[in-house]
Write a protein that holds these residues in place. Structure first.
Motif, PDB file in Angstrom:
ATOM      1  N   ARG A   7     -16.126   1.340 -35.552  1.00 30.52           N
ATOM      2  CA  ARG A   7     -16.660   1.483 -34.187  1.00 30.52           C
ATOM      3  C   ARG A   7     -15.785   2.444 -33.362  1.00 30.52           C
ATOM      4  N   ILE A   8     -14.467   2.281 -33.454  1.00 29.36           N
ATOM      5  CA  ILE A   8     -13.564   3.171 -32.707  1.00 29.36           C
ATOM      6  C   ILE A   8     -13.670   4.602 -33.237  1.00 29.36           C
ATOM      7  N   ALA A  30      -6.747  -0.797 -34.192  1.00 27.52           N
ATOM      8  CA  ALA A  30      -7.815  -1.670 -34.675  1.00 27.52           C
ATOM      9  C   ALA A  30      -7.203  -2.692 -35.622  1.00 27.52           C
ATOM     10  N   LEU A  63      -4.731   4.757 -30.816  1.00 29.00           N
ATOM     11  CA  LEU A  63      -5.759   3.722 -30.760  1.00 29.00           C
ATOM     12  C   LEU A  63      -5.444   2.697 -31.846  1.00 29.00           C
ATOM     13  N   LEU A  94      -5.782   6.805 -34.891  1.00 31.06           N
ATOM     14  CA  LEU A  94      -6.233   5.427 -35.014  1.00 31.06           C
ATOM     15  C   LEU A  94      -5.392   4.734 -36.072  1.00 31.06           C
ATOM     16  N   GLU A 148     -14.049  -2.992 -36.459  1.00 34.96           N
ATOM     17  CA  GLU A 148     -13.507  -2.405 -35.228  1.00 34.96           C
ATOM     18  C   GLU A 148     -13.082  -0.956 -35.484  1.00 34.96           C
ATOM     19  N   ASP A 179     -16.819   6.143 -31.822  1.00 38.18           N
ATOM     20  CA  ASP A 179     -16.780   6.357 -30.369  1.00 38.18           C
ATOM     21  C   ASP A 179     -15.724   7.370 -29.937  1.00 38.18           C
ATOM     22  N   GLU A 180     -14.542   7.291 -30.532  1.00 37.14           N
ATOM     23  CA  GLU A 180     -13.395   8.079 -30.065  1.00 37.14           C
ATOM     24  C   GLU A 180     -13.119   9.329 -30.907  1.00 37.14           C
TER      25      GLU A 180
END
Length: 129
Positions: free
Chosen positions: A48-49, A40, A38, A11, A45, A52-53
């Motif tokens: 949240r990522i 952001a 990923l 990320l 954000e 979730d990920e």
């Protein structure tokens, strides 16, 4: 450290397009099999990522809209059963920033503009390449 497949999920959190593009380019140049990137643009954000990920590696800017990188790092560290490798990236490189990053659970700290070769070496160590 979590599973090696999750470690290849990265990320990138930065509000500047050019920094996200540069970091993506550096990661892609490393030719890591199974790499998933990923992106952001703000702190909310990013959290949240992360929830979730569950990326295994987070490259995290400090100065972000909505929630700064230090707060993001602290929130991510509170996610149960999740322990990503977090690298704080900041244009401010004084020792107070470094100490604060370590105090909130960041694994590493890098000042911007960062040296692409140094970042690649660091990522190679993290990934065991």
């Amino acid at each position: 450290m979590n599973g090696s497949d999750n470690l290849k999920k990265v990320l990138i959190v930065d509000d500047e397009d050019m920094t996200r593009v540069l970091l993506t380019h550096i990661l892609n140049r490393m030719h890591v099999d199974g790499l998933e990137i990923l992106l952001a643009e703000d702190g909310e954000e990013a959290v949240r990522i992360a929830q979730d990920e569950r990326p295994g590696l987070i490259l995290l800017d400090v100065l972000l809209p909505k929630m700064n990188g230090y707060d993001v790092c602290q929130r991510v560290r509170l996610i149960s059963g999740y322990n990503p490798y977090i690298v704080i990236l900041t244009a401010r490189g004084n020792s107070n920033d470094r100490q604060r990053a370590e105090a909130i659970g960041a694994n590493d700290f890098m000042t911007k503009p960062f040296n692409p070769a140094r970042l690649m070496n660091q990522l190679s160590e993290i990934w065991g390449l």
